[in-house]
Design a protein around this motif. Structure first.
Motif, short mmCIF file in Angstrom:
data_model
loop_
_atom_site.label_atom_id
_atom_site.label_comp_id
_atom_site.label_asym_id
_atom_site.label_seq_id
_atom_site.Cartn_x
_atom_site.Cartn_y
_atom_site.Cartn_z
N ASN A 39 0.82 -1.21 0.00
CA ASN A 39 0.00 0.00 0.00
C ASN A 39 0.85 1.26 0.00
N ASP A 40 2.02 1.18 0.58
CA ASP A 40 2.92 2.33 0.61
C ASP A 40 3.55 2.57 -0.77
N GLN A 77 1.21 3.68 -4.14
CA GLN A 77 0.65 5.02 -4.22
C GLN A 77 1.64 5.98 -4.87
N THR A 78 1.67 5.90 -6.19
CA THR A 78 2.57 6.75 -6.98
C THR A 78 1.75 7.51 -8.03
N LEU A 114 -1.68 6.18 -10.07
CA LEU A 114 -2.87 7.02 -10.07
C LEU A 114 -3.28 7.38 -11.50
N VAL A 122 -9.73 1.79 -0.13
CA VAL A 122 -9.04 2.93 0.47
C VAL A 122 -9.26 2.97 1.99
N ASN A 146 -7.22 0.12 3.55
CA ASN A 146 -5.79 0.42 3.50
C ASN A 146 -5.41 1.50 4.51
#
Length: 183
Positions: free
Chosen positions: A67-68, A71-72, A76, A117, A120
């Motif tokens: 999850n870290d 997220q780029t 997205l 979301v 997470n």
């Protein structure tokens, strides 16, 4: 009503160009939707079953890390691109396949926003996985995996609907090139 041949010839290149643009938009929507459907599918049939074999601490830590890093801006862009691309193609083609693809992909985004979301975020807010990984895994795993499978299906349906839409767009281009375009 007879059209002036000179007027028809001037309009033909514009119609063909519009059709090519529509095909480019539709092809890009197909590619981005396919990439997203592939990621969600991969999680359903490989990543989550593999993680299910792990102990609680490993499971939580790996999901935390995934999850870290996912997220780029690139993810997205890939994740959101099918929405406007498919909507533009649907509007230009005025055909049910891209509209169906659009609806299926909207459902994919809604599932992500409503279920994934928050799950997470809750996992991230839990802090260090050492606190109580069994409890965090229990709150997360089954719901996340089940809804991921649903969004894998909805994004694959969107992908499947874009294929005949692209075929329809090719037919439209051939029709317009002959000057017989009803659109």
């Amino acid at each position: 009503m007879d059209m002036d041949p000179a007027t028809t010839k001037r309009q033909e290149p514009r119609r063909v160009q519009e059709s090519r643009t529509t095909r480019l938009v539709l092809g890009t929507a197909l590619c981005t939707t396919g990439l997203v459907a592939g990621v969600f599918g991969l999680f359903s049939y490989a990543v989550m079953p593999a993680l299910a074999r792990s102990d609680d601490r490993v499971y939580v830590e790996v999901m935390w890390n995934i999850n870290d890093v996912i997220q780029t801006p690139l993810f997205l862009l890939l994740f959101l691109s099918p929405l406007p691309l498919t909507a533009i193609a649907a509007w230009r083609l005025r055909h049910p396949w891209p509209w169906t693809a659009f609806a299926a992909y909207v459902l994919t985004v809604v599932i992500t926003v409503v279920f994934h979301v928050p799950l997470n975020d809750a996992l991230a807010a839990a802090g260090n996985p050492a606190i109580d990984p069994a409890r965090e895994r229990d709150r997360f795993e089954n719901t996340w995996a089940a809804w991921n499978t649903v969004r894998a299906v909805t994004s694959t349906v969107a992908l499947g609907c874009l294929i005949p839409a692209l075929t329809s767009a090719r037919g439209r281009q051939a029709c317009c090139a002959r000057g017989a375009c009803p659109w």
